[in-house]
Design an enzyme around this catalytic site. Structure first.
Site, PDB file in Angstrom:
ATOM      1  N   HIS A  17       0.855  -1.196   0.000  1.00 28.12           N
ATOM      2  CA  HIS A  17       0.000   0.000   0.000  1.00 28.12           C
ATOM      3  C   HIS A  17       0.886   1.238   0.000  1.00 28.12           C
ATOM      4  O   HIS A  17       2.000   1.214   0.533  1.00 28.12           O
ATOM      5  CB  HIS A  17      -0.897  -0.032   1.250  1.00 28.12           C
ATOM      6  CG  HIS A  17      -1.840   1.116   1.322  1.00 28.12           C
ATOM      7  ND1 HIS A  17      -1.463   2.357   1.813  1.00 28.12           N
ATOM      8  CD2 HIS A  17      -3.125   1.219   0.945  1.00 28.12           C
ATOM      9  CE1 HIS A  17      -2.506   3.172   1.709  1.00 28.12           C
ATOM     10  NE2 HIS A  17      -3.520   2.506   1.200  1.00 28.12           N
ATOM     11  N   ASP A  26     -11.107   2.184  -1.185  1.00 30.06           N
ATOM     12  CA  ASP A  26     -10.182   3.087  -0.500  1.00 30.06           C
ATOM     13  C   ASP A  26     -10.906   3.967   0.522  1.00 30.06           C
ATOM     14  O   ASP A  26     -10.585   5.133   0.723  1.00 30.06           O
ATOM     15  CB  ASP A  26      -9.370   3.956  -1.467  1.00 30.06           C
ATOM     16  CG  ASP A  26      -7.965   4.231  -0.937  1.00 30.06           C
ATOM     17  OD1 ASP A  26      -7.672   3.858   0.210  1.00 30.06           O
ATOM     18  OD2 ASP A  26      -7.162   4.833  -1.665  1.00 30.06           O
TER      19      ASP A  26
HETATM   20  C1  1DF Z   1      -4.942   9.017   1.186  1.00 27.74           C
HETATM   21  C2  1DF Z   1      -5.144   8.087   0.181  1.00 27.74           C
HETATM   22  C3  1DF Z   1      -4.477   8.576   2.425  1.00 27.74           C
HETATM   23  C4  1DF Z   1      -4.899   6.754   0.402  1.00 27.74           C
HETATM   24  C5  1DF Z   1      -4.257   7.225   2.647  1.00 27.74           C
HETATM   25  O1  1DF Z   1      -3.773   6.741   3.822  1.00 27.74           O
HETATM   26  C6  1DF Z   1      -4.529   6.295   1.646  1.00 27.74           C
HETATM   27  C7  1DF Z   1      -5.186  10.416   0.947  1.00 27.74           C
HETATM   28  C8  1DF Z   1      -3.251   7.674   4.774  1.00 27.74           C
HETATM   29  O2  1DF Z   1      -6.030  10.743   0.080  1.00 27.74           O
HETATM   30  O3  1DF Z   1      -4.583  11.243   1.618  1.00 27.74           O
HETATM   31  O4  1DF Z   1      -4.505   4.996   1.935  1.00 27.74           O
HETATM   32  N1  1DF Z   1      -4.976   5.893  -0.707  1.00 27.74           N
HETATM   33  O5  1DF Z   1      -4.671   4.680  -0.633  1.00 27.74           O
HETATM   34  O6  1DF Z   1      -5.177   6.391  -1.849  1.00 27.74           O
HETATM   35 MN    MN Z   2      -5.437   3.291   0.591  1.00 33.89          MN
END
Ligand code: 1DF
Ligand code: MN
Length: 348
Positions: free
Chosen positions: A183, A309
């Site tokens: 991730h 997500d």
């Molecule tokens: C964000 C996106 C933050 C994802 C995440 O974990 C995350 C974000 C802190 O939009 O700031 O898992 N993502 O997987 O796209």
């Molecule tokens: Mn994510």
């Protein structure tokens, strides 16, 4: 399990984030230190302090593993969430803190799954700072809770899993047949400045660039020649790697043959072959038919899984958009249900 809709499959979302209160308290301690990592400050520092509606909402959702989350799942037609401790998990903490915190996080996850066994499944969180402890934690959670997968949030304080010191984690994951979801994390200090300057370090672009780089480093370092049965999962439509595959194969071969880099040694297979044979890809954050169909054509329809997500990209209408993508009923069932059941070994 049934939902009110009459559809011949469950919708299983496979990259769904949660946080524990202890994790957030430890994050706060890191954020309060002088010289805090820039990427972390721009990511969790933002969510944990911004008065914006988005940040406040996300913080509320992250810590809920009961009514609020399940109401959001019901409202968007999600039957099961496969949960992962939110990025960067414990990877921003010092090694000792991370190693003592991680079992608590996994215990809390197991408790939530026990409360809602038909709605939640989960991945084991790890502290890659200690590879031997990580291998033990995989085994503990498999034995005690029947957990069947793990999550690692890309680099750990600038270090990559292509470094052999981390390979005991791969060895254990392969032996236990537990896939590792790679991730995103915020960008490491070595690469963040030009991204921050333009406001592009987060999920908008930086995440994908860095996680794609990490997956490639794992491939080119020979991890899958050493651990041929190791399975990994990438979100965000494979962090765009399927789109790169042709050029990766050509340039990888050219680089090997010209002995241009010590780090690029021959591998048994082409980069694209490892992508297609050792990886699974989720569409997290990309509810877009053309990209989904391309990824299915490249990987095979048995290797592309649905993910939302949540709570970072909670848009109930995206589920509908994906339902409208032209797929046969069998492929739709693979995408929303069957591939997740297989990869995460779910007992539905
Ligand atoms: C964000 C996106 C933050 C994802 C995440 O974990 C995350 C974000 C802190 O939009 O700031 O898992 N993502 O997987 O796209
Ligand atoms: Mn994510």
């Amino acid at each position: 399990m049934t939902t009110s809709e009459n559809k011949p499959y469950l919708r299983i979302a496979t990259e769904e984030a949660f946080a524990t209160k202890e994790q957030l308290a430890l994050f706060k301690r890191v954020l309060d230190q002088p010289n805090v990592d820039k990427g972390f400050a721009h990511l969790m520092g933002f969510y944990m302090s911004s008065p914006s509606e988005r940040a406040q909402h996300i913080m509320r959702c992250l810590v809920d593993l009961d009514e609020l989350r399940i109401a959001h799942m019901d409202a968007s037609g999600i039957d099961i969430q496969v949960l992962a401790l939110t990025s960067p998990g414990a990877q921003i903490m010092d090694r000792e803190t991370a190693v003592s915190f991680i079992p608590n996080a996994n215990d809390e996850l197991a408790e939530a799954i026990k409360r809602h066994p038909t709605r939640f499944a989960g991945m084991v969180a790890l502290a890659p700072q200690d590879p031997a402890a990580s291998a033990k934690e995989l085994q503990r959670c498999a034995d005690l809770y029947g957990m069947r997968s793990a999550v690692i949030n890309s680099h750990t304080q600038g270090e990559y899993l292509s470094d052999k010191k981390f390979w005991p984690i791969f060895e254990a994951a392969e032996a236990l047949n537990m896939p590792i979801y790679l991730h995103p994390n915020s960008l490491p200090a070595q690469m963040i400045d030009p991204f921050i300057e333009a406001g592009l370090d987060g999920a908008i672009y930086g995440f994908g660039v860095e996680t794609g780089l990490h997956a490639l480093r794992i491939i080119t370092s020979g991890v899958f020649d050493q651990f041929p049965n190791l399975k990994m999962v990438l979100g965000h439509m494979g962090e765009a790697l399927p789109f790169w595959a042709y050029r990766l194969d050509y340039m990888h071969n050219a680089t090997v043959r010209s002995k241009r880099y010590e780090a690029i040694q021959p591998t048994k297979r082409k980069p694209s072959e490892y992508l297609k044979e050792n990886f699974y890809i989720t569409n997290s954050g990309v509810a877009w038919g053309p990209a989904l169909q391309f990824t299915q054509a490249f990987m095979g329809t048995d290797r592309v899984l649905y993910a939302m997500d949540y709570p970072y990209q909670y848009l109930p209408e995206e589920v509908d958009m994906l339902e409208q993508v032209d797929m046969t009923p069998e492929v739709k069932r693979q995408f929303f249900q069957d591939n997740a059941v297989k990869v995460f070994d779910l007992k539905i």
